[in-house]
Design an enzyme around this catalytic site. Structure first.
Site, short mmCIF file in Angstrom:
data_model
loop_
_atom_site.label_atom_id
_atom_site.label_comp_id
_atom_site.label_asym_id
_atom_site.label_seq_id
_atom_site.Cartn_x
_atom_site.Cartn_y
_atom_site.Cartn_z
N ILE A 1 0.94 -1.43 -0.34
CA ILE A 1 -0.19 -0.02 0.23
C ILE A 1 1.17 0.81 -0.21
O ILE A 1 1.86 2.00 0.62
CB ILE A 1 -1.36 -0.02 1.07
CG1 ILE A 1 -1.98 0.91 1.02
CG2 ILE A 1 -0.31 -0.13 2.74
CD1 ILE A 1 -3.03 1.65 2.32
N TYR A 2 0.83 1.91 -1.23
CA TYR A 2 2.14 3.31 -1.50
C TYR A 2 1.01 3.88 -1.42
O TYR A 2 0.29 3.86 -2.72
CB TYR A 2 2.78 2.79 -2.27
CG TYR A 2 3.82 1.86 -1.73
CD1 TYR A 2 4.91 2.23 -0.95
CD2 TYR A 2 4.16 0.60 -1.56
CE1 TYR A 2 5.95 1.40 0.04
CE2 TYR A 2 4.75 -0.21 -1.25
CZ TYR A 2 6.19 0.31 -0.49
OH TYR A 2 6.87 -0.44 0.20
N ILE A 3 1.73 5.34 -1.08
CA ILE A 3 0.61 6.33 -1.85
C ILE A 3 1.95 7.42 -1.92
O ILE A 3 2.53 7.50 -1.24
CB ILE A 3 -0.24 7.49 -0.93
CG1 ILE A 3 -1.59 6.29 0.05
CG2 ILE A 3 -0.91 8.81 -1.09
CD1 ILE A 3 -2.21 5.79 -1.14
N GLY B 1 -4.94 6.02 1.97
CA GLY B 1 -4.06 5.13 3.04
C GLY B 1 -5.57 4.90 4.05
O GLY B 1 -5.89 3.56 3.34
N LYS B 2 -6.47 5.60 3.54
CA LYS B 2 -7.78 4.80 4.85
C LYS B 2 -7.88 3.93 3.92
O LYS B 2 -9.38 3.29 4.57
CB LYS B 2 -7.43 6.06 5.99
CG LYS B 2 -9.59 5.97 7.09
CD LYS B 2 -10.41 7.40 7.20
CE LYS B 2 -10.83 6.69 7.93
NZ LYS B 2 -12.17 5.79 7.53
N ASN C 1 9.13 1.96 10.36
CA ASN C 1 8.25 2.07 9.98
C ASN C 1 6.95 2.84 11.39
O ASN C 1 6.06 2.28 10.29
CB ASN C 1 7.81 1.64 8.18
CG ASN C 1 7.17 3.27 7.40
OD1 ASN C 1 6.78 4.09 7.91
ND2 ASN C 1 6.61 2.57 6.42
N TYR D 1 -2.19 1.30 10.61
CA TYR D 1 -2.12 0.53 11.17
C TYR D 1 -2.52 -0.21 12.65
O TYR D 1 -3.59 -0.71 12.97
CB TYR D 1 -1.26 -1.07 10.61
CG TYR D 1 -0.64 -0.44 8.94
CD1 TYR D 1 -1.53 -0.58 7.97
CD2 TYR D 1 0.56 -1.11 9.54
CE1 TYR D 1 -1.08 -0.10 7.18
CE2 TYR D 1 1.16 -0.71 7.35
CZ TYR D 1 0.19 -0.84 6.76
OH TYR D 1 0.90 -0.05 5.10
#
Length: 173
Positions: A98-100, A110-111, A137, A144
């Site tokens: 999951i990357y923005i 991301g949410k 990270n 999370y």
């Protein structure tokens, strides 16, 4: 104001866009924290057309773009069953990536992608969602945890010649 985020499944026709986006977001997220040679060594194997063709053709993997005003802002990769990197539990869903893009971070994208993954797992009547996240990270780990994920283990991750540790987290549904 909340952005309108369209989540669009990636197809093989999108492979070049996905490959470039994947490489850019990975380097943006981690290059400043790691040795350049290790980053390039990892990228030489992880970001290839063949690898992405294999992933896109796997019936148990799905990629999705987060699209805002016809512009791709990030992406998500979900794995089911044997496509999962580790557990391969048919009752679970793995969020492998999951990357923005940097310019879209902090805008709830991301949410939106995490909620999409959770909703997907619920609709498939799966028991839990899991993922791995680099132990350094902190921002992602906090994100999370705020979504209800809990640590259940760890595993090594090779970034070039640098052995790092990913924390494994899961959310029971």
């Amino acid at each position: 104001m909340t952005l309108s985020v369209e989540i669009k499944q990636v197809t093989i026709a999108d492979i070049d866009t996905l490959l470039n986006l994947s490489r850019q977001t990975f380097f943006d997220a981690f290059a400043h924290l790691n040795n350049a040679a290790d980053m390039e060594n990892y990228a030489a194997n992880a970001f290839t057309i063949q690898k992405f063709e294999d992933e896109l053709s796997n019936p148990d993997s799905r990629f999705y773009f987060a699209v805002i005003d016809n512009t791709i802002a990030g992406y998500l990769k979900l794995n089911y069953k044997t496509a999962q990197t580790e557990l391969r539990d048919p009752n679970s869903l793995e969020i492998e990536r999951i990357y923005i893009l940097q310019q879209y971070q902090g805008q709830q994208i991301g949410k939106r992608l995490i909620d999409f993954a959770i909703d997907t797992a619920i609709s498939r009547k799966l028991s839990y969602v899991w993922l791995g996240v680099w132990e350094h990270n902190d921002k992602a780990i906090k994100f999370y945890k705020n979504k209800g994920f809990e640590q259940f283990g760890s595993h090594p991750f090779m970034l070039g010649s640098d052995e790092q540790t990913d924390i494994l987290m899961k959310l029971a549904l």
